[in-house]
Design an enzyme around this catalytic site. Structure first.
Site, PDB file in Angstrom:
ATOM      1  N   ARG A 295       1.043  -1.021   0.128  1.00  0.00           N
ATOM      2  CA  ARG A 295       0.021   0.073  -0.052  1.00  0.00           C
ATOM      3  C   ARG A 295       0.964   1.323  -0.012  1.00  0.00           C
ATOM      4  NH1 ARG A 295      -4.789  -2.203   3.936  1.00  0.00           N
ATOM      5  NH2 ARG A 295      -5.763  -3.325   2.493  1.00  0.00           N
ATOM      6  N   TYR A 439      -6.182  -1.711  -6.858  1.00  0.00           N
ATOM      7  CA  TYR A 439      -5.580  -2.654  -6.329  1.00  0.00           C
ATOM      8  C   TYR A 439      -4.993  -2.263  -4.778  1.00  0.00           C
ATOM      9  CZ  TYR A 439      -1.087  -1.289  -8.899  1.00  0.00           C
ATOM     10  OH  TYR A 439      -0.134  -0.741  -9.467  1.00  0.00           O
ATOM     11  N   GLU A 440      -4.614  -3.409  -4.302  1.00  0.00           N
ATOM     12  CA  GLU A 440      -4.038  -3.381  -2.731  1.00  0.00           C
ATOM     13  C   GLU A 440      -4.999  -2.856  -1.881  1.00  0.00           C
ATOM     14  OE1 GLU A 440      -1.715  -5.388  -2.327  1.00  0.00           O
ATOM     15  OE2 GLU A 440      -0.776  -5.267  -4.509  1.00  0.00           O
ATOM     16  N   GLY A 441      -6.324  -3.128  -2.176  1.00  0.00           N
ATOM     17  CA  GLY A 441      -7.658  -2.432  -1.386  1.00  0.00           C
ATOM     18  C   GLY A 441      -8.019  -1.355  -1.935  1.00  0.00           C
TER      19      GLY A 441
END
Length: 597
Positions: A295, A439-441
Site C-alpha cells: 500500500r 488494487y491493494e485494497g
C-alpha cells in the site's frame, strides 16, 4: 516520445531540510548512509530511470505482454533493462544485509522507487512485487525458508508475487477456497485459482516465488482459517537451482486498461508443492505485512504519476503556441504566445506541481517513521512510530493514488487534443494511474480502514501520534514568532483545518457508535480532509525551511515558497466542502430507496 528528468533537488530538500530531525543516518544500522552516499544512490537511480527505463515505457505499453501456453513474454527491452536493474543492486536496495541486501533506509528507498515508477510504472511493478514477498518471508518465514529463498530473491535472479484474490472474492479474503493439503514431508499440496496476480508469470527471472493464501483441511471458517504458503514456480534442487516444474501455471493474462507491460495473470495451482510461512491459520498477519508494504508502494505509484504528468505538461506548455496573453502579446515577435501565459493553464500546472511536491513530502515523512519503527533502540519510540505508520498508510495509499489519477487527467487537459492521442504519452499515464486506486485494497476500503480500525484503535492512540506533534508545532510556531492568530495566514490556515479535522473526528466517532453507516458515509471525505491537514502541516514546514535557505539554488527556494502559497490559497480551501459533507451525515445516502437506483 515522452522524457523524464528525476527531481533530485526536491528529493534532497525533503531528505535534509524539510524535517532535519529525521535524518536517516542517525539511526542504528544506517550510519553509513552519509549525504555523499545518498547523493550517489539518487543520482544512479535517476540515471537508470532516465536512460534505461523511460525509453522503453511507451513502447512497452504499445507492445504489451504476450501469452503462449502458460508462458508470458515481456515487451522488447524489458529483459535487458531488468538485467541492468538487478546487476546494479536495485533489487537488494532495502533488503537485510544478512541475505545480501544493502539495508538502505525506507525514506531513501521510496524516492528511488518514485523515479522508477515515473520512468516506467509497469516495469517497476516486477521488482516491487518481489519486495512485498521479501517483506513477508523475511518477517514470518522460518530460518530454513529464509536461508533457502531470500538470497535469490534479494539478488533479483528470482522474483516474487502475492496471490490473494480469487474469482469469487476480492477484499473479503475470508471467502477464499484455495486448499492446502498436508504432505508427508511437511510441505503442502496447494490447489486453487488466483486472479489479478501482478507479475505472476514472466521471462525476467529464473524462478518465481508465489506467496499464496490457502486453507488447511482443519481450518476454521473466515479469515481466522487462512494460512500463507510459499509456492515456487520451479522447485529448487539440492544446489538451490531451479529444478522440477511445480504445479503453478499461468492460465491467462488479463487484457487491461493500463500497465500493459506488467503481466496480470490468472494463476492455477494444481497440487503445487508449497511451504508454510508462519503459523497455521495465521496467514492474515503475514498477508498484512505484504499488503502494508504494497500500500505504501502503490501510494508511491500515485506520486510517480503526478511527477511524470507534471513534467510532460510543463514541457508542452512552454513550447505550444496558442493565442495571446490576456494583457497583450508576451512574445510579439512570434505568431502566438506559449500556453504557459494563460491563467487557467498555469493553475493546472501549479495544481500538478503541488500534488507532486506535497505527495513526496508525505510519503517521505511516513517512510522516515517506518525507519524509526524498525531501527530505533527505544521501544517506546519504535511503538509510537509504528502507530504513526499504521495510521498514515491508508491515507498515503488512497490520497496519493487519487491525486495521481487527477493529475494525469489534468495533464491531458493541458495538452488539449494532443493529450488525447498516444504520441505524447499523456493518455498512457491516465490508464496506468487508474488501477492504483483499486488494487491493494480500493480507496474506499482504505477510508473504511481509517475510520473503522485506525481511528478507534487503542482508544485513539494512533490518532494522537499525528494530532500531538501537529498541535505542538502550531503552538511552538506562534510562540517563536511572537505572533497572534491572524498575522500568519499559512499558520492560521493550518490551525483552522487542524481544528476542523479534530471536530470531524469527534463527530464521526460519536455518530458511528450509534449508527455505523454514519462512519461509512463520512469515510472517504474524512480521509481526504486528513490528508489535506497533513499536507498543510508539511507545507508550513517547507516554508520554514525555504525561508532559512540552504545548499540548493536560490530559485529553488523561491519556487518552493510560491508553490506553498498556491497550496494554501487554491488547494486547502477544499477542506471546507469536505468538512461540510462530513457534517451532513449519512441521511441522504442511506435514506434513498433501493428500488430507485
Amino acid at each position: 516520445m515522452p522524457t523524464y528528468t528525476a527531481p533530485i533537488n526536491d528529493m534532497k530538500f525533503v531528505l535534509r531540510e524539510l524535517m532535519p530531525e529525521n535524518r536517516e543516518h542517525a539511526l542504528p544500522g544506517a550510519e553509513d548512509f552519509s549525504d555523499d552516499v545518498v547523493d550517489a544512490v539518487l543520482e544512479e537511480a535517476a540515471k537508470l530511470s532516465e536512460e534505461v527505463l523511460a525509453p522503453i515505457n511507451q513502447s512497452g505499453d504499445e507492445e504489451g505482454c504476450k501469452y503462449s501456453d502458460g508462458d508470458v513474454i515481456t515487451p522488447a527491452g524489458f529483459i535487458d533493462a531488468y538485467r541492468q536493474f538487478a546487476e546494479g543492486g536495485w533489487t537488494s536496495l532495502g533488503a537485510d544485509p544478512e541475505y545480501g541486501g544493502q539495508g538502505i533506509p525506507h525514506r531513501i528507498g521510496v524516492l528511488a522507487q518514485e523515479m522508477f515508477g515515473s520512468a516506467n510504472l509497469a516495469f517497476s511493478m516486477y521488482p516491487g512485487l518481489s519486495h512485498g514477498a521479501y517483506e513477508a518471508l523475511h518477517k514470518w518465514g522460518s530460518d530454513a525458508l529464509k536461508q533457502r529463498f531470500l538470497p535469490k530473491l534479494v539478488e533479483g535472479v528470482w522474483s516474487g508475487t502475492m496471490c490473494l484474490t480469487e474469482p469469487h472474492c476480492g477484499t473479503d479474503l475470508g471467502l477464499i477456497r484455495t486448499k492446502a493439503e498436508p504432505l508427508d514431508d511437511g510441505s503442502y499440496a496447494i490447489s486453487g485459482t488466483k486472479i489479478f496476480i501482478s507479475a505472476g508469470e514472466h521471462d525476467l527471472t529464473d524462478n518465481i516465488l508465489h506467496l499464496v493464501l490457502a486453507r488447511m483441511p482443519d481450518a476454521p471458517a473466515g479469515i481466522k482459517g487462512i494460512s500463507l504458503f510459499l509456492v515456487p514456480k520451479f522447485l529448487p534442487d539440492n544446489a538451490d537451482a531451479p529444478g522440477d516444474r511445480n504445479g503453478a501455471v499461468c492460465g491467462a493474462i488479463e487484457a487491461k486498461m493500463g500497465i500493459k507491460a506488467s503481466s496480470t495473470c490468472v494463476m492455477n495451482f494444481d497440487n503445487a508443492v508449497g511451504y508454510l510461512i508462519g503459523e497455521p491459520h495465521r496467514g492474515m498477519r503475514a498477508m498484512f505485512t505484504m499488503m502494508n508494504a504494497a500500500r505504501l508502494g502503490v501510494g508511491g505509484q500515485g506520486l510517480s504519476i503526478c511527477e511524470a504528468s507534471y513534467q510532460g505538461a510543463v514541457a508542452y506548455a512552454r513550447e505550444r503556441g496558442q493565442g495571446r496573453a490576456l494583457k497583450g502579446p508576451a512574445f510579439p515577435d512570434k505568431s502566438a504566445d506559449p500556453i504557459l501565459v494563460h491563467p487557467d493553464v498555469r493553475k493546472m500546472l501549479l495544481t500538478m506541481r503541488v500534488n507532486a511536491e506535497g505527495g513526496r513530502a508525505l510519503i517521505a515523512w511516513t517512510a522516515a517513521e517506518l525507519d524509526v519503527a524498525e531501527r530505533d533502540p527505544d521501544p517506546a519510540r519504535r511503538q509510537a512510530a509504528d502507530d504513526f505508520v499504521s495510521l498514515l498508510t491508508p491515507i498515503v495509499k488512497a490520497y496519493l493514488t487519487d491525486v495521481g489519477s487527477e493529475t494525469a487527467n489534468v495533464g491531458v487537459q493541458v495538452f488539449g487534443g494532443h493529450g488525447y492521442i498516444r504520441d505524447h504519452g499523456m493518455e498512457q499515464l491516465i490508464r496506468d494511474a487508474r488501477i492504483a486506486q483499486i488494487y491493494e485494497g480500493t480507496n474506499g476500503v482504505q477510508a473504511m480502514d481509517l475510520v473503522g480500525r485506525k481511528m478507534p484503535a487503542h482508544t485513539g492512540r494512533y490518532l494522537r501520534r499525528f494530532f500531538h506533534p501537529v498541535a505542538d508545532y502550531i503552538e511552538a510556531s506562534y510562540a517563536k514568532s511572537g505572533s497572534e492568530p491572524g498575522t500568519n495566514p499559512m499558520m492560521d490556515a493550518l490551525a483552522k483545518v487542524f481544528g476542523r479535522l479534530q471536530q470531524a473526528t469527534g463527530v464521526i466517532a460519536q455518530r458511528g457508535l450509534a449508527n455505523p453507516d454514519e462512519a461509512g458515509a463520512a469515510a472517504t471525505d474524512y480521509l481526504r480532509l486528513f490528508a489535506l491537514t497533513a499536507l498543510a502541516y508539511l507545507w508550513c514546514r517547507a516554508v520554514d525551511a525555504a525561508q532559512k535557505g540552504g545548499t540548493l539554488p536560490p530559485e529553488f527556494y523561491r519556487a518552493k515558497l510560491n508553490t506553498a502559497q498556491f497550496f494554501f490559497e487554491r488547494i486547502l480551501p477544499q477542506s471546507s466542502s469536505l468538512f461540510a459533507a462530513i457534517m451532513a451525515g449519512a441521511g441522504s445516502i442511506m435514506a434513498f430507496d433501493d428500488e430507485d437506483f
